[in-house]
Scaffold this motif. Structure first.
Motif, PDB file in Angstrom:
ATOM      1  N   PRO A  76       0.828  -1.212   0.000  1.00 24.33           N
ATOM      2  CA  PRO A  76       0.000   0.000   0.000  1.00 24.33           C
ATOM      3  C   PRO A  76       0.861   1.260   0.000  1.00 24.33           C
ATOM      4  CG  PRO A  76      -0.842  -1.578   1.586  1.00 24.33           C
ATOM      5  CD  PRO A  76       0.468  -2.129   1.096  1.00 24.33           C
ATOM      6  N   VAL A  77       0.371   2.301  -0.654  1.00 28.17           N
ATOM      7  CA  VAL A  77       1.125   3.552  -0.748  1.00 28.17           C
ATOM      8  C   VAL A  77       1.219   4.201   0.637  1.00 28.17           C
ATOM      9  CG1 VAL A  77       1.196   5.843  -1.790  1.00 28.17           C
ATOM     10  CG2 VAL A  77       0.369   3.890  -3.122  1.00 28.17           C
ATOM     11  N   PRO A  78       2.414   4.575   1.092  1.00 26.09           N
ATOM     12  CA  PRO A  78       2.547   5.218   2.409  1.00 26.09           C
ATOM     13  C   PRO A  78       1.773   6.522   2.477  1.00 26.09           C
ATOM     14  CG  PRO A  78       4.692   4.519   1.572  1.00 26.09           C
ATOM     15  CD  PRO A  78       3.720   4.366   0.453  1.00 26.09           C
ATOM     16  N   ALA A  79       1.317   6.863   3.675  1.00 24.94           N
ATOM     17  CA  ALA A  79       0.527   8.081   3.848  1.00 24.94           C
ATOM     18  C   ALA A  79       1.346   9.332   3.533  1.00 24.94           C
ATOM     19  CB  ALA A  79      -0.017   8.153   5.272  1.00 24.94           C
ATOM     20  N   LYS A 346      -6.191   7.129   7.273  1.00 27.65           N
ATOM     21  CA  LYS A 346      -4.855   7.210   6.686  1.00 27.65           C
ATOM     22  C   LYS A 346      -3.961   6.082   7.196  1.00 27.65           C
ATOM     23  CE  LYS A 346      -2.094  10.521   8.054  1.00 27.65           C
ATOM     24  NZ  LYS A 346      -1.471  11.848   8.217  1.00 27.65           N
ATOM     25  N   GLN A 347      -4.012   5.836   8.499  1.00 28.23           N
ATOM     26  CA  GLN A 347      -3.175   4.794   9.071  1.00 28.23           C
ATOM     27  C   GLN A 347      -3.605   3.400   8.619  1.00 28.23           C
ATOM     28  OE1 GLN A 347      -2.349   4.780  13.213  1.00 28.23           O
ATOM     29  NE2 GLN A 347      -1.868   6.952  13.343  1.00 28.23           N
ATOM     30  N   LEU A 348      -4.892   3.145   8.645  1.00 28.39           N
ATOM     31  CA  LEU A 348      -5.385   1.808   8.311  1.00 28.39           C
ATOM     32  C   LEU A 348      -5.162   1.461   6.850  1.00 28.39           C
ATOM     33  CD1 LEU A 348      -8.708   1.831  10.375  1.00 28.39           C
ATOM     34  CD2 LEU A 348      -6.547   0.716  10.963  1.00 28.39           C
ATOM     35  N   VAL A 349      -5.262   2.447   5.967  1.00 26.23           N
ATOM     36  CA  VAL A 349      -4.989   2.215   4.543  1.00 26.23           C
ATOM     37  C   VAL A 349      -3.513   1.893   4.349  1.00 26.23           C
ATOM     38  CG1 VAL A 349      -4.844   3.329   2.277  1.00 26.23           C
ATOM     39  CG2 VAL A 349      -6.918   3.567   3.667  1.00 26.23           C
ATOM     40  N   GLU A 350      -2.649   2.665   4.985  1.00 22.97           N
ATOM     41  CA  GLU A 350      -1.209   2.442   4.841  1.00 22.97           C
ATOM     42  C   GLU A 350      -0.797   1.080   5.370  1.00 22.97           C
ATOM     43  OE1 GLU A 350       3.059   4.585   5.983  1.00 22.97           O
ATOM     44  OE2 GLU A 350       1.160   5.490   6.579  1.00 22.97           O
ATOM     45  N   LEU A 351      -1.474   0.610   6.408  1.00 23.27           N
ATOM     46  CA  LEU A 351      -1.163  -0.684   6.995  1.00 23.27           C
ATOM     47  C   LEU A 351      -1.691  -1.849   6.172  1.00 23.27           C
ATOM     48  CD1 LEU A 351      -1.978   0.253  10.681  1.00 23.27           C
ATOM     49  CD2 LEU A 351       0.255  -0.536   9.875  1.00 23.27           C
ATOM     50  N   GLY A 352      -2.499  -1.556   5.164  1.00 23.88           N
ATOM     51  CA  GLY A 352      -3.086  -2.622   4.374  1.00 23.88           C
ATOM     52  C   GLY A 352      -4.261  -3.288   5.053  1.00 23.88           C
TER      53      GLY A 352
END
Length: 386
Positions: A76-79, A346-352
């Motif tokens: 996943p793309v980093p925040a 933002k955090q949950l998306v970056e964590l996958g």
């Protein structure tokens, strides 16, 4: 003579470290650089198992992620990923560094980038160093090249950089150009691989299945069967034993097999970090963890193990969380509308752990179930005896 366990761990740490930092020099990470160079041949062998290759020029080493079957695998793309404009300016800066030897100032590089972009045939938006926003973008591009080891700061006075960024006065900062890192970053054959990629046919897609599976397991937080084609999902279920063995040999981690997919767990605390350090002891991480837990409990559970919530339902989760645990939140979370949802998302998306659709609805991935609501314990310091 057989490889000792200590040597094996060194190779695994070097390979995983190179996955996290694909261009390493003594200036960017001296410890990792020494480890990679010392175990270079077995590291190359690990890379080859993924269809990657390792290049070394002088004091710089790069892991080249060669596309396979017309695709590359990435997490996943980093925040905090830099903008496309910053990346474009970084490429221009790197091109200017090819024409530079010894030390150079940011002001000089700025002038070179301006002239390069103004040249006929260059298809990059104009750069005007007289505009403060443009100078800030170039400063960020220079910082990106510092991370790659192309530029090495030789001035420690931040006020010089601030003065140049804000007013355009002074030299900005002094850098030494690492020619070896420049050559690896701007390697023509690597760029050709990236731009010459074509979609794979069915035969090539099947022939590269093992490599694609290994790349996904090592490069991404989780491989979900639901995200794969039927044939690929069946193949991965059937061959998860050999795949687990291969991943363990390369990384030192182990495969956690779940009904919805597979993920790699790295447990060696000495291994270079390859994932976001989360959750940490801060309010934003704690709130994101609670958001994932509440959403997982109250959303609509799907047959593939995902949990879906509409945008309105996500807002309701935020409201419930504020009512339940609002007294423990910081002032920004309490007072700025949307802060809780934005930070958690933002955090949950970056964590996958989360995917967000165009309508702002949430799809919480099954692997989020590995995390649970933390218990909050308030301790009262013991009274000091009189």
């Amino acid at each position: 003579m057989g490889t000792t366990s200590g040597e094996t761990r060194d190779v695994q740490r070097a390979f995983v470290g190179l996955l996290a930092k694909p261009l390493v020099t003594p200036d960017t990470d001296a410890e990792l650089y020494r480890l990679v160079v010392r175990r270079l041949q077995p590291v190359k062998e690990s890379a080859q198992r993924l269809g990657y290759r390792v290049q070394r020029v002088g004091r710089a080493v790069r892991l080249v992620r060669v596309p396979v079957a017309g695709t590359v695998t990435f997490p996943p793309v980093p925040a905090d990923v830099v903008s496309r404009r910053v990346r474009s300016l970084a490429c221009c800066l790197a091109a200017c560094c090819e024409e530079t030897s010894g030390t150079v100032t940011l002001q000089k590089l700025s002038d070179m980038v301006r002239d390069l972009i103004a040249a006929p045939g260059v298809q990059v938006a104009p750069y005007d160093p007289e505009e403060r926003p443009q100078r800030k973008l170039l400063r960020d591009a220079a910082r990106l090249l510092e991370e790659f080891g192309v530029l090495c700061r030789r001035t420690s006075d931040e006020s010089l950089l601030d003065e140049w960024t804000e007013s355009g006065q002074g030299v900005g900062a002094g850098y030494a150009v690492d020619r070896d890192a420049v050559l690896l970053l701007t390697s023509p054959d690597v760029l050709e691989l990236a731009f010459a990629t074509e979609p794979a046919g069915e035969e090539q897609w099947m022939a590269t299945r093992t490599i694609r599976q290994l790349r996904a397991l090592i490069e991404t937080p989780v491989v979900l069967y639901a995200d794969l084609s039927d044939d690929d999902a069946i193949a991965l279920r059937t061959r998860r034993g050999p795949r687990s063995h291969d991943v363990a040999a390369m990384t030192g981690g182990h495969i956690e097999a779940r009904s919805e997919g597979l993920l790699v767990v790295l447990t060696d605390d000495e291994r270079p970090a390859t994932v976001v350090d989360w959750p940490r002891a801060r309010a934003a991480d704690w709130v994101a963890l609670l958001m994932a837990d509440i959403a997982g409990r109250h959303g609509a559970r799907q047959s593939d193990g995902t949990v879906t919530l509409t945008s309105i339902q996500v807002d309701e989760v935020v409201d419930d969380l504020v009512t339940w645990r609002g007294e423990y939140m910081n002032s920004a979370q309490k007072q700025a509308p949307g802060t809780i949802r934005h930070n958690a998302q933002k955090q949950l998306v970056e964590l996958g752990l989360l995917r967000v659709a165009h309508d702002d609805s949430w799809t919480l991935l099954p692997v989020a179930a590995r995390y649970r609501d933390p218990d909050i314990t308030i301790t009262t310091p013991a009274e000091t005896p009189r």
